[in-house]
Design a protein around this motif. Sequence first.
Motif, PDB file in Angstrom:
ATOM      1  N   TRP A  85      -0.918  39.404  12.638  1.00 22.89           N
ATOM      2  CA  TRP A  85      -2.044  38.662  12.940  1.00 22.89           C
ATOM      3  C   TRP A  85      -1.288  37.046  12.946  1.00 22.89           C
ATOM      4  O   TRP A  85      -1.476  36.255  13.656  1.00 22.89           O
ATOM      5  CB  TRP A  85      -3.167  38.579  11.952  1.00 22.89           C
ATOM      6  CG  TRP A  85      -4.274  37.735  12.060  1.00 22.89           C
ATOM      7  CD1 TRP A  85      -4.511  36.648  11.491  1.00 22.89           C
ATOM      8  CD2 TRP A  85      -5.142  37.727  13.296  1.00 22.89           C
ATOM      9  NE1 TRP A  85      -5.720  35.868  11.988  1.00 22.89           N
ATOM     10  CE2 TRP A  85      -6.043  36.612  12.945  1.00 22.89           C
ATOM     11  CE3 TRP A  85      -5.425  38.679  14.413  1.00 22.89           C
ATOM     12  CZ2 TRP A  85      -7.089  36.297  13.768  1.00 22.89           C
ATOM     13  CZ3 TRP A  85      -6.594  38.258  15.055  1.00 22.89           C
ATOM     14  CH2 TRP A  85      -7.383  37.186  15.081  1.00 22.89           C
ATOM     15  N   ASP A  86      -0.671  36.587  11.803  1.00 17.88           N
ATOM     16  CA  ASP A  86      -0.264  35.589  11.474  1.00 17.88           C
ATOM     17  C   ASP A  86       1.014  35.169  12.390  1.00 17.88           C
ATOM     18  O   ASP A  86       1.094  33.789  12.981  1.00 17.88           O
ATOM     19  CB  ASP A  86       0.307  35.155   9.961  1.00 17.88           C
ATOM     20  CG  ASP A  86      -0.825  34.717   9.003  1.00 17.88           C
ATOM     21  OD1 ASP A  86      -2.183  34.547   9.499  1.00 17.88           O
ATOM     22  OD2 ASP A  86      -0.584  34.891   7.845  1.00 17.88           O
ATOM     23  N   GLY A  87       1.761  36.234  12.354  1.00 18.10           N
ATOM     24  CA  GLY A  87       2.861  35.934  13.456  1.00 18.10           C
ATOM     25  C   GLY A  87       2.481  35.714  14.785  1.00 18.10           C
ATOM     26  O   GLY A  87       3.269  34.758  15.503  1.00 18.10           O
ATOM     27  N   ARG A  88       1.433  36.426  15.490  1.00 16.24           N
ATOM     28  CA  ARG A  88       0.956  35.935  17.034  1.00 16.24           C
ATOM     29  C   ARG A  88       0.321  34.847  16.969  1.00 16.24           C
ATOM     30  O   ARG A  88       0.468  34.208  17.746  1.00 16.24           O
ATOM     31  CB  ARG A  88       0.031  37.188  17.170  1.00 16.24           C
ATOM     32  CG  ARG A  88       0.618  38.477  17.439  1.00 16.24           C
ATOM     33  CD  ARG A  88       1.417  38.572  18.635  1.00 16.24           C
ATOM     34  NE  ARG A  88       0.436  38.366  19.886  1.00 16.24           N
ATOM     35  CZ  ARG A  88       0.100  39.490  20.550  1.00 16.24           C
ATOM     36  NH1 ARG A  88       0.357  40.841  20.204  1.00 16.24           N
ATOM     37  NH2 ARG A  88      -0.818  39.234  21.736  1.00 16.24           N
ATOM     38  N   ARG A  89      -0.197  34.352  16.018  1.00 17.20           N
ATOM     39  CA  ARG A  89      -0.966  32.974  16.137  1.00 17.20           C
ATOM     40  C   ARG A  89      -0.196  32.097  16.098  1.00 17.20           C
ATOM     41  O   ARG A  89      -0.075  30.816  16.677  1.00 17.20           O
ATOM     42  CB  ARG A  89      -1.991  33.024  14.767  1.00 17.20           C
ATOM     43  CG  ARG A  89      -3.256  33.616  14.955  1.00 17.20           C
ATOM     44  CD  ARG A  89      -4.551  33.488  13.916  1.00 17.20           C
ATOM     45  NE  ARG A  89      -4.005  33.598  12.594  1.00 17.20           N
ATOM     46  CZ  ARG A  89      -4.008  32.781  11.429  1.00 17.20           C
ATOM     47  NH1 ARG A  89      -4.060  31.494  11.925  1.00 17.20           N
ATOM     48  NH2 ARG A  89      -3.615  33.067  10.476  1.00 17.20           N
ATOM     49  N   PHE A  90       0.937  32.080  15.022  1.00 17.52           N
ATOM     50  CA  PHE A  90       1.813  31.066  14.665  1.00 17.52           C
ATOM     51  C   PHE A  90       2.783  30.830  16.135  1.00 17.52           C
ATOM     52  O   PHE A  90       3.365  29.689  16.427  1.00 17.52           O
ATOM     53  CB  PHE A  90       2.808  31.368  13.528  1.00 17.52           C
ATOM     54  CG  PHE A  90       2.101  31.173  12.231  1.00 17.52           C
ATOM     55  CD1 PHE A  90       0.666  31.039  12.028  1.00 17.52           C
ATOM     56  CD2 PHE A  90       2.838  31.239  10.996  1.00 17.52           C
ATOM     57  CE1 PHE A  90      -0.012  30.678  10.849  1.00 17.52           C
ATOM     58  CE2 PHE A  90       2.350  31.046   9.960  1.00 17.52           C
ATOM     59  CZ  PHE A  90       0.907  30.786   9.765  1.00 17.52           C
ATOM     60  N   GLU A  91       3.230  32.062  16.612  1.00 17.33           N
ATOM     61  CA  GLU A  91       3.874  31.840  17.874  1.00 17.33           C
ATOM     62  C   GLU A  91       3.262  31.207  18.951  1.00 17.33           C
ATOM     63  O   GLU A  91       3.740  30.278  19.645  1.00 17.33           O
ATOM     64  CB  GLU A  91       4.445  33.200  18.460  1.00 17.33           C
ATOM     65  CG  GLU A  91       5.110  33.250  19.654  1.00 17.33           C
ATOM     66  CD  GLU A  91       5.439  34.712  19.873  1.00 17.33           C
ATOM     67  OE1 GLU A  91       5.856  34.854  21.224  1.00 17.33           O
ATOM     68  OE2 GLU A  91       5.598  35.421  19.280  1.00 17.33           O
ATOM     69  N   TYR A  92       1.707  31.490  19.113  1.00 25.22           N
ATOM     70  CA  TYR A  92       1.250  30.786  20.117  1.00 25.22           C
ATOM     71  C   TYR A  92       0.937  29.275  19.759  1.00 25.22           C
ATOM     72  O   TYR A  92       1.098  28.333  20.575  1.00 25.22           O
ATOM     73  CB  TYR A  92      -0.153  31.373  20.317  1.00 25.22           C
ATOM     74  CG  TYR A  92      -0.999  30.880  21.579  1.00 25.22           C
ATOM     75  CD1 TYR A  92      -0.230  31.005  22.729  1.00 25.22           C
ATOM     76  CD2 TYR A  92      -2.349  30.572  21.598  1.00 25.22           C
ATOM     77  CE1 TYR A  92      -1.085  30.524  23.896  1.00 25.22           C
ATOM     78  CE2 TYR A  92      -3.126  30.135  22.711  1.00 25.22           C
ATOM     79  CZ  TYR A  92      -2.366  29.909  23.980  1.00 25.22           C
ATOM     80  OH  TYR A  92      -2.828  29.869  24.970  1.00 25.22           O
ATOM     81  N   LEU A  93       0.729  29.036  18.692  1.00 25.75           N
ATOM     82  CA  LEU A  93       0.560  27.543  18.301  1.00 25.75           C
ATOM     83  C   LEU A  93       1.842  26.617  18.559  1.00 25.75           C
ATOM     84  O   LEU A  93       1.790  25.585  18.834  1.00 25.75           O
ATOM     85  CB  LEU A  93       0.271  27.395  16.826  1.00 25.75           C
ATOM     86  CG  LEU A  93      -1.119  27.708  16.343  1.00 25.75           C
ATOM     87  CD1 LEU A  93      -1.531  27.970  14.899  1.00 25.75           C
ATOM     88  CD2 LEU A  93      -2.248  27.100  17.081  1.00 25.75           C
ATOM     89  N   HIS A  94       2.843  27.262  18.282  1.00 25.74           N
ATOM     90  CA  HIS A  94       4.383  26.705  18.531  1.00 25.74           C
ATOM     91  C   HIS A  94       4.450  26.667  19.892  1.00 25.74           C
ATOM     92  O   HIS A  94       5.004  25.588  20.180  1.00 25.74           O
ATOM     93  CB  HIS A  94       5.462  27.566  17.926  1.00 25.74           C
ATOM     94  CG  HIS A  94       5.867  27.298  16.750  1.00 25.74           C
ATOM     95  ND1 HIS A  94       7.175  26.672  16.148  1.00 25.74           N
ATOM     96  CD2 HIS A  94       5.172  27.590  15.294  1.00 25.74           C
ATOM     97  CE1 HIS A  94       7.041  26.410  14.870  1.00 25.74           C
ATOM     98  NE2 HIS A  94       6.054  27.233  14.431  1.00 25.74           N
TER      99      HIS A  94
END
Length: 324
Positions: A85-94
Amino acid sequence: MGLFIGSNRLLNRLRTIRDIVSDIQKKTNNQTDNQSINQSINQSINQSINQLSNRITQIEYNIQDLKITLNNLYMPPEQDDKYSWDGRRFEYLHRLLEIKDIKDVGFVRIGHEYDGGYIMLDDFHENMIAYSYGISNDVSWDLDMANHHIHCYMYDHTITSLPQESLYFHWRKEGICGIKKTDHCNTLDSHINHNGHASNKNLILKMDVEGAEWDALINLDEKTLNQFQQMVFEFHDMYDPHRYSMICRVLEKLNKTHQCIHVHGNNYGPRKCSNKLVIPHALEVLYARKESYEFLPSQHFYPREFDMPCNPYADEIILGYWNL
């Protein structure tokens, strides 16, 4: 997949309804001019139409939230951190905060060396106007603006007076909010209109308001955003899952008119890491208006050599190579 198609159809229908409502409102106003309809009846009609239009906008936001949530839930089984969950969110924020270099314009620090100072474009002239949200006991940023002969319109409802005065300072004991105005908070649009800057496209924005920025920006008109040549924010709650969908919508909106050109983590707060991607709780972000500058591909390591820690007694937050 059917949910995404259905939500897109519903969005299109809602937008069609809103167009019809807008057309009705225009015709009603025209009839009012021609037939002198009772003013109280006309106000009631317009109020009902505005309420319906606002409700349609809120439904659109809810559907966008649902699509973002479904997009994060529709993922392969967790094999590594990238698909968490964090990985997907962090990638999109970047990706939403992809940085580009700016051609022929350098950076300069405005304000204190540590907390209270921000990296900005070294591109100022006397005809500019600065809007400063979040003052507390620090006017170092505003003083540097004043040294460039730039008038500062300053807002903070949590203080009783400024710690220092200047002929270039114009302070009001008022905060910033979205559409829900209060006795001590108002919208950025209202402040700009009140100050007579509605047609001024030489504005600068600094905003550090402890999380109130999301509600203020999500409701801000794109035309108003485009009045600012450069904008620097301290974004808060960056990895809060409950704010994720609103944060995404705000960043998507900012990307329509402005380009992210610098980021820096505030080391007074924590940070999280997922799949080698770092997201601080508080992130300083500098934007430049797209129509005003020429941009180039960028691949820098952050923090950069001219950055300084907000807390001089703690290690910097290492963001690394920000762009994916």
